[in-house]
Design a protein around this motif. Structure first.
Motif, short mmCIF file in Angstrom:
data_model
loop_
_atom_site.label_atom_id
_atom_site.label_comp_id
_atom_site.label_asym_id
_atom_site.label_seq_id
_atom_site.Cartn_x
_atom_site.Cartn_y
_atom_site.Cartn_z
N GLU A 95 0.82 -1.20 0.00
CA GLU A 95 0.00 0.00 0.00
C GLU A 95 0.86 1.26 0.00
N ARG A 120 3.50 10.29 -9.32
CA ARG A 120 3.10 9.99 -10.70
C ARG A 120 4.18 9.15 -11.39
N LYS A 137 4.12 5.79 -5.54
CA LYS A 137 4.11 5.86 -7.00
C LYS A 137 2.99 6.77 -7.50
N ASN A 138 1.84 6.69 -6.86
CA ASN A 138 0.73 7.56 -7.26
C ASN A 138 1.03 9.03 -6.96
N LYS A 139 1.57 9.27 -5.78
CA LYS A 139 1.86 10.65 -5.37
C LYS A 139 2.90 11.29 -6.26
N PHE A 163 4.17 6.05 -12.29
CA PHE A 163 3.36 4.86 -12.54
C PHE A 163 4.16 3.73 -13.19
N TYR A 164 5.17 4.09 -13.98
CA TYR A 164 5.93 3.07 -14.70
C TYR A 164 7.34 2.89 -14.14
N MET A 167 2.53 1.72 -3.48
CA MET A 167 1.56 2.24 -4.47
C MET A 167 1.22 3.68 -4.18
N HIS A 168 1.13 4.04 -2.91
CA HIS A 168 0.89 5.44 -2.54
C HIS A 168 2.00 6.34 -3.05
#
Length: 503
Positions: free
Chosen positions: A173, A183, A179-181, A185-186, A176-177
């Protein structure tokens, strides 16, 4: 600086329970499980490391509102606690370049010790242009549910959320947080862990392949469960390490146990042993002394790292004693050589660290690593007594352990047959002088689930900070691991490019 918070309340409760166990006559065989830790060896060698190590100004400490229970939808499951993680952006190539992320998964200790001792991430950050992330394990350090340590460790109801599955979900979690924050993603993620943390790294890769591209699992004894590995394997390796260091040292240790028993059986024998070994308080039974010596030999072997090589230190002490000295004086000389000069040596006054308290729960719930002592070692035989272990845990917490749960949830039996067509991108690294290596993956499972082992290595040595005095075999081991990881990332970028071109 103090990285080992004390637990006076839990200590009193524990002692009351132990006395209760003794009064009921429970406990026949061995029930102790040697500690796992990626950093314990280097801290034992350099106790001032944590207080003296400079914490980089590049490290940023953050907290994530972590879900208490990832696997239920009851109202109480939605409670949160603040979970600590640390980031280092210094060498990161950025989200626009899909630069990788190296994530260290904390084990059974506060994160501080790992920031000071684990060097693999920082040593390789510049070459990978990587973002570094270090995540603390729930119930350790500053990542405590229920508002306080006292409340979190209150009973089995609050401790019930303290397990590996919850911890791995925490890590997923937070990754993923991040990576999202950012951006990112890749950006491919490589998780790194040592010892118990190495188990978590391998299991996270298997359970959450969409979160981590690969895993470096250092000294991870994932096969030391449920009779996959012979129970006596650990102490067989300890014996092998000492015998290879010195045959006379091995023989002295092997012959010492019966001498201890003989003296202990005599009038005032325990007082005699207390004087010989300069115990910090009078011995109540000979097993106190024997357990302390067993643990010293085991720790020396498990963390037999250069340049000091503790097994050699112990044996030089034993072999270097005057040949006219009696056998126990020689053993004591080994203790002094290993521990250094102190006013007393055995049973010193100690306050339990949070790691000791936490690991006791973990081994009493799911981390049931059945380590016994067989007949062909330098120790007295002592089989692991699962029934006594279960009773002790029930007396401590009111609930029994689940000795088969790890293999049910993560697997382990017939691992090559199962994983060669299922898993990928895991390095299982081991040093064969580490007694826990016998419970590790020592042969390649597939083209990308690989065993990287060294004959002279010890517990988690490859993920500690590199040093100019590192032997060539250790340098090559790390280079091999970096080459493998670089190949994973290169293949990922090629796959990503092919997919994006089709869109």
């Amino acid at each position: 600086m103090n990285y080992s918070p004390k637990f006076p309340v839990q200590w009193v409760q524990f002692m009351v329970m132990i006395l209760s166990i003794a009064s009921t006559g429970i406990a026949a065989g061995r029930t102790d499980i040697p500690r796992l830790s990626p950093t314990r060896g280097i801290i034992m060698e350099d106790p001032d490391l944590l207080s003296s190590a400079a914490v980089s100004d590049d490290l940023q400490t953050l907290y994530y509102p972590q879900t208490l229970d990832h696997f239920n939808y009851q109202p109480q499951s939605y409670a949160t606690f603040q979970q600590r993680y640390v980031m280092n952006f210094k060498y990161w190539g950025g989200a626009n370049n899909n630069a990788p992320i190296l994530a260290y998964l904390g084990a059974e200790a506060p994160l501080d010790s790992s920031l000071a001792a684990i060097g693999f991430l920082n040593d390789n950050a510049v070459n990978f242009n990587a973002l570094l992330v270090y995540i603390e394990h729930r119930y350790y350090g500053k990542s405590i549910p229920f508002g306080s340590r006292e409340e979190a460790f209150k009973n089995a109801s609050t401790l019930g959320y303290f397990n590996s599955a919850q911890a791995i979900a925490d890590y997923a979690e937070i990754i993923m947080h991040i990576k999202n924050k950012l951006r990112a993603f890749y950006s491919p993620v490589i998780v790194v862990g040592g010892s118990y943390g190495g188990m978590l790294a391998s299991w996270l890769r298997l359970k959450y392949p969409h979160v981590a591209l690969g895993a470096l699992a250092s000294s991870a004894p994932i096969l030391y469960f449920d009779k996959i590995t012979p129970r006596g394997a650990y102490f067989s390796v300890v014996t092998k390490d000492f015998r290879e260091a010195s045959e006379s040292c091995y023989q002295t240790i092997r012959n010492s146990w019966s001498v201890i028993d003989k003296i202990a059986s005599q009038p005032d024998g325990l007082s005699t042993l207390s004087m010989i070994f300069k115990t910090c308080k009078p011995l109540n039974k000979s097993s106190e002394l024997k357990n302390a010596l067993e643990n010293m030999y085991a720790s020396a072997a498990q963390y037999d790292m250069p340049p000091r090589y503790p097994v050699n230190v112990v044996c030089r002490g034993i072999d270097g004693a005057n040949e006219n000295q009696d056998i126990l004086s020689k053993i004591f000389a080994g203790v002094v050589a290993y521990r250094g000069n102190h006013s007393c040596y055995i049973n010193p006054p100690t306050n339990e660290s949070e790691t000791t308290v936490g690991w006791r729960w973990q081994t009493c719930s799911e981390m049931v690593i059945p380590i016994g002592i067989g007949n062909r070692t330098m120790f007295q035989p002592e089989l692991f007594d699962l029934n006594s272990f279960i009773q002790q845990c029930k007396s401590l917490y009111g609930v029994p352990p689940r000795p088969h749960w790890v293999t049910s949830y993560y697997g382990g039996h017939d691992i090559k047959l199962i994983l060669q067509r299922f898993g990928s991108n895991i390095i299982f690294s081991n040093g064969l002088r580490d007694p826990y290596s016998r419970g590790g993956v020592l042969e390649n499972i597939s083209e990308s689930i690989l065993a990287v082992k060294t004959v002279n290595g010890s517990h988690c040595l490859d993920i500690l900070a590199q040093n100019a005095s590192d032997p060539e075999w250790l340098v090559k081991q790390r280079q091999t691991e970096v080459k493998i990881i670089r190949g994973w990332i290169a293949q990922y970028y090629a796959d990503l490019k092919a997919i994006l071109l089709k869109q």
